[in-house]
Write a protein that holds these residues in place. Structure first.
Motif, PDB file in Angstrom:
ATOM      1  N   ILE A 628       0.845  -1.200   0.000  1.00 50.88           N
ATOM      2  CA  ILE A 628       0.000   0.000   0.000  1.00 50.88           C
ATOM      3  C   ILE A 628       0.880   1.250   0.000  1.00 50.88           C
ATOM      4  O   ILE A 628       0.577   2.243  -0.673  1.00 50.88           O
ATOM      5  CB  ILE A 628      -0.938  -0.003   1.228  1.00 50.88           C
ATOM      6  N   ARG A 629       1.984   1.166   0.733  1.00 48.09           N
ATOM      7  CA  ARG A 629       2.915   2.289   0.798  1.00 48.09           C
ATOM      8  C   ARG A 629       3.930   2.246  -0.351  1.00 48.09           C
ATOM      9  O   ARG A 629       4.215   3.278  -0.965  1.00 48.09           O
ATOM     10  CB  ARG A 629       3.672   2.273   2.123  1.00 48.09           C
ATOM     11  N   TYR A 632       1.650   1.419  -4.211  1.00 54.66           N
ATOM     12  CA  TYR A 632       0.566   2.358  -4.531  1.00 54.66           C
ATOM     13  C   TYR A 632       0.810   3.761  -3.979  1.00 54.66           C
ATOM     14  O   TYR A 632       0.060   4.682  -4.283  1.00 54.66           O
ATOM     15  CB  TYR A 632      -0.766   1.792  -4.026  1.00 54.66           C
ATOM     16  N   LEU A 634       0.311   5.224  -1.226  1.00 58.64           N
ATOM     17  CA  LEU A 634      -0.793   5.831  -0.485  1.00 58.64           C
ATOM     18  C   LEU A 634      -0.300   6.280   0.885  1.00 58.64           C
ATOM     19  O   LEU A 634       0.310   5.501   1.622  1.00 58.64           O
ATOM     20  CB  LEU A 634      -1.952   4.839  -0.341  1.00 58.64           C
ATOM     21  N   ALA A 655      -9.069  -3.401   5.239  1.00 54.30           N
ATOM     22  CA  ALA A 655      -8.506  -2.074   5.460  1.00 54.30           C
ATOM     23  C   ALA A 655      -9.320  -1.364   6.531  1.00 54.30           C
ATOM     24  O   ALA A 655     -10.551  -1.404   6.517  1.00 54.30           O
ATOM     25  CB  ALA A 655      -8.522  -1.260   4.170  1.00 54.30           C
ATOM     26  N   PRO A 689      -5.111  -4.969  -3.842  1.00 57.60           N
ATOM     27  CA  PRO A 689      -5.231  -3.944  -4.892  1.00 57.60           C
ATOM     28  C   PRO A 689      -6.654  -3.422  -5.096  1.00 57.60           C
ATOM     29  O   PRO A 689      -6.828  -2.291  -5.561  1.00 57.60           O
ATOM     30  CB  PRO A 689      -4.733  -4.671  -6.148  1.00 57.60           C
ATOM     31  N   ALA A 692      -6.689  -0.597  -2.728  1.00 51.27           N
ATOM     32  CA  ALA A 692      -5.679   0.417  -3.062  1.00 51.27           C
ATOM     33  C   ALA A 692      -6.091   1.226  -4.294  1.00 51.27           C
ATOM     34  O   ALA A 692      -5.955   2.455  -4.313  1.00 51.27           O
ATOM     35  CB  ALA A 692      -4.333  -0.257  -3.293  1.00 51.27           C
ATOM     36  N   LYS A 696      -6.969   5.196  -4.235  1.00 56.06           N
ATOM     37  CA  LYS A 696      -6.178   6.070  -5.100  1.00 56.06           C
ATOM     38  C   LYS A 696      -7.085   7.033  -5.868  1.00 56.06           C
ATOM     39  O   LYS A 696      -6.778   8.223  -6.005  1.00 56.06           O
ATOM     40  CB  LYS A 696      -5.365   5.216  -6.076  1.00 56.06           C
TER      41      LYS A 696
END
Length: 751
Positions: A628-629, A632, A634, A655, A689, A692, A696
């Motif tokens: 995620i970091r 993506y 985020l 999440a 994903p 994510a 996004k």
């Protein structure tokens, strides 16, 4: 000699009398026929009172939380509206092309009837047009012709004329127009101008432009032939004919007609069928709740969700759902290709004949052939006959020569999804995706499916452990253990080679999802305490009373898992996903409202709540959900947990954001087929994903700022101090010297 008198001449029969009699006879017969219809000999004709009080069926409407019409429940797709919601150019277009003397006649247009008689019947001129007025057409709409045999055409026509005169006696011209536009068919089970306007232009009638109104009015002559989506060129020509009729009747000047005729045909088509459109799985779940509500309702007037014109206000966020579905399509399309490529020609749906045969025996076609007494060989031969088929793919429908077995194998390979986003404080559902395609996969993986949850159950184990008194800085060995009293069961990890020498803090063990430590934490806590903790957090499924429950072997619905994770934000109280906020009548009179279902007692202490949030933040920042970091990029405040079940059959990601809990599952409907590898099928790759990609897109839209920019409350210094310890401790030299990392430690399980 007397002259003889001339003989009296007989008076000749006057020919005009004979001719009159000949002409009078048909009129007499016609009069008797009309009288017989009027008296009801050919079937009852509705009275003025019945016509004045006619109630037509209304579609029930489903609205999102942001006031968007997302669906309907109906037998006939009809949404009646008032005359005041019709733009003037709509009414003018209708009158001009369908009944130009509408305001001058009393239901029957004598001029039109004479034109039809002489041109259509005597001269066989097909271009002469019809003789029915709008009022007569309304009569036909209200009481459709049941018998269309030639012998009954005259009866139906006379009935409609009688009804037309009666309608004119009890309704104003505006009311007749309103009833007509609310009842007329636009094809495809779509009735009324409002439903047609929403379907073809995705806007209410009052917002129709003149060129859009003309398209819809033009359809009325032949709804299929002039359907703008199917036959755009014919529809465009018909629309321009409507403009000409409006100019000829003085509704628009000729210059405007010419400029309007140059406009292109633009549609914004939106299907309101049950199988298509936005959030079909959610709408089906809402329908089931409505049916239950209607059955339990104590009312003198029964409510039918398909005909009563209800307005159902839901919790779904329309814009967020659109983004979620877009993210799902992008990710699942890509993942499906990787999945099929990983198996190649050795895919189980291709080579595992026993599996295919087992699935084939559940097919309705197989069961019908079996009931007819056919042998297995005959049945198999029938299932193998190829024919033209249209099979669904991610690239659109594909026509091919395929057998029933080919079709079965084709759909066996599809990965599916269950995805749910809720408000953690009320349970209000924000997004709901029950599968990849409702038309082909009706099974809802959110509300119906129960799957093993894998490592997403571990936070519940750790929560119970903290409540039991374990300290987050307790270091536990990751060494694999073979439990002698559990038939040699030995949970393992897929971590570093020297993991047998490593001791993890609870935070690090959870973030890295270490299996051996999860079982040891459960052992120290006690199975019963963990199961009780799950119940307190709103999980009511029957979970296995075995140590493997620590690894998520229990099967849980997505709705319960989401409600349980919500407790980490909602002061320790679980919530139940909430779909509907209110139900109202067509006139917006509220029938009932719904309140959030929140646990009455806290499932754990506030300290445990804060500790668990920090531990799950570590999972996202540096653990199994770190992509995620890294991938993506985020930067939102996010906690969470990944999950992957045995043989890579279920991939999970939960999440947790300050104002949102989002649960995602990916797998196959067939429990016997899993991902080829953990690399492809792990929760971080197959399920994460979905969230994510959604987040996004949400980050780009200011409308979601309250969700995306929300921040977790800073934990107390005491909580941070309790987590301030070395994440991993390595065994000392002597212990490592006398420990064989390849040899499992053997002992009894004591939990």
């Amino acid at each position: 000699m007397k002259k003889s008198k001339p003989a009296k001449r007989k008076k000749p029969v006057k020919r005009w009398k004979l001719l009159g009699a000949i002409l009078l006879l048909p009129l007499l017969v016609l009069g008797l026929f009309i009288g017989s219809v009027y008296m009801g000999i050919w079937g009852k004709v509705p009275s003025q009172e019945e016509l004045a009080d006619f109630q037509y069926q209304r579609a029930s409407e489903v609205y999102s939380a942001d006031s968007v019409l997302i669906g309907k429940y109906y037998l006939y797709d009809r949404q009646p509206i008032e005359y005041g919601q019709f733009p003037d150019h709509l009414v003018e277009a209708l009158v001009a092309i369908e009944d130009e003397r509408f305001y001058d006649h009393d239901g029957i247009d004598a001029k039109s009837l004479m034109r039809v008689f002489f041109k259509s019947l005597l001269l066989q001129d097909e271009s002469a047009g019809g003789g029915s007025t709008l009022t007569q057409q309304l009569a036909k709409n209200l009481y459709p012709r049941k018998d269309r045999k030639i012998a009954n055409i005259a009866v139906n026509k006379v009935k409609e004329m009688i009804m037309a005169r009666r309608l004119e006696n009890v309704l104003s011209k505006k009311q007749i127009i309103a009833h007509y536009l609310n009842t007329v068919s636009f094809g495809g089970n779509t009735f009324g101008i409002e439903s047609a306007s929403l379907k073809f232009f995705d806007k209410p009638t009052k917002e129709l432009k003149i060129e859009e109104a003309a398209v819809l009015v033009g359809m009325l002559k032949a709804t299929y032939a002039y359907n703008p989506r199917i036959f755009p060129e014919k529809s465009l020509a018909r629309r321009n004919l409507v403009f000409s009729a409006m100019a000829n009747n003085g509704f628009i000047p000729e210059e405007e007609r010419d400029s309007l005729a140059q406009l292109p045909l633009k549609l914004n088509y939106r299907e309101y069928s049950h199988d298509e459109g936005i959030a079909p799985y959610f709408r089906e779940a809402v329908r089931k709740e409505l049916m239950q509500w209607a059955q339990n309702l104590e009312s003198e007037t029964p409510i039918n969700i398909y005909t009563s014109g209800l307005k159902i206000y839901t919790t779904l966020n329309f814009e967020m759902q659109k983004l979620a579905e877009k993210a799902m399509q992008a990710h699942m399309n890509s993942l499906q290709k990787s999945f099929e490529k990983s198996y190649g020609k050795n895919a189980p749906w291709l080579v595992n004949k026993s599996l295919v045969r087992k699935k084939a025996k559940n097919l309705p076609f197989y069961k019908r052939l079996k009931a007819l007494g056919l042998s297995e060989k005959q049945i198999w031969d029938s299932l193998s006959v190829k024919k033209n088929m249209k099979l669904s793919t991610w690239d659109g429908p594909k026509e091919m020569q395929a057998s029933t077995l080919d079709s079965l194998q084709h759909y066996m390979k599809f990965l599916n999804i269950g995805s749910l986003g809720i408000d953690p404080f009320t349970g209000a559902v924000r997004t709901w995706i029950g599968g990849i395609n409702y038309q082909h996969f009706k099974y809802d993986h959110v509300s119906q499916s129960k799957r093993q949850v894998g490592s997403t159950f571990k936070p519940i184990v750790y929560t119970a452990a903290l409540e039991k008194g374990l300290d987050p800085c307790d270091h536990i060995s990751a060494r694999e253990v073979e439990y002698k009293n559990l038939e040699g069961w030995s949970p393992s990890n897929s971590g570093a080679e020297d993991e047998a020498y490593l001791n993890y803090s609870m935070e690090e063990a959870l973030s890295k999802s270490v299996n051996t430590i999860a079982v040891k934490v459960l052992e120290r806590t006690g199975i019963e305490n963990v199961l009780e903790q799950a119940r307190k957090m709103g999980i009511h499924e029957e979970l296995p009373k075995k140590p493997s429950v620590a690894l998520g072997t229990g099967e849980i619905k997505i709705t319960e898992l989401a409600g349980a994770y919500a407790s980490y934000l909602n002061n320790g109280k679980p919530v139940k996903p909430m779909l509907i906020t209110a139900i109202a009548t067509a006139n917006d009179s509220i029938l009932t409202t719904f309140s959030p279902e929140i646990g009455s007692e806290k499932a754990f202490s506030n300290d445990t709540r804060q500790l668990m949030l920090e531990m799950m933040k570590a999972t996202v920042d540096k653990g199994t959900a770190a992509r995620i970091r890294t991938t993506y990029r985020l930067k939102n405040d996010i906690a969470g947990k990944t999950g992957t079940t045995q043989y890579n059959k279920d991939a999970w990601f939960v999440a947790v954001m300050p104002k949102l809990v989002h649960v995602n599952w990916v797998g196959l409907d067939d429990h016997e087929i899993g991902f080829k590898s953990t690399h492809l099928g792990q929760g971080a790759n197959a399920a994460l994903p979905l969230f994510a990609l959604l987040l996004k897109e949400m980050n780009k839209d200011k409308r979601f700022d309250t969700l995306t920019r929300a921040r977790f409350k800073t934990p107390s210094q005491e909580i941070l101090k309790r987590l301030d310890c070395e994440p991993v401790k390595r065994d000392g030299f002597l212990k490592r010297l006398f420990t064989n990392p390849n040899k499992k430690k053997k002992r009894k399980f004591k939990g």
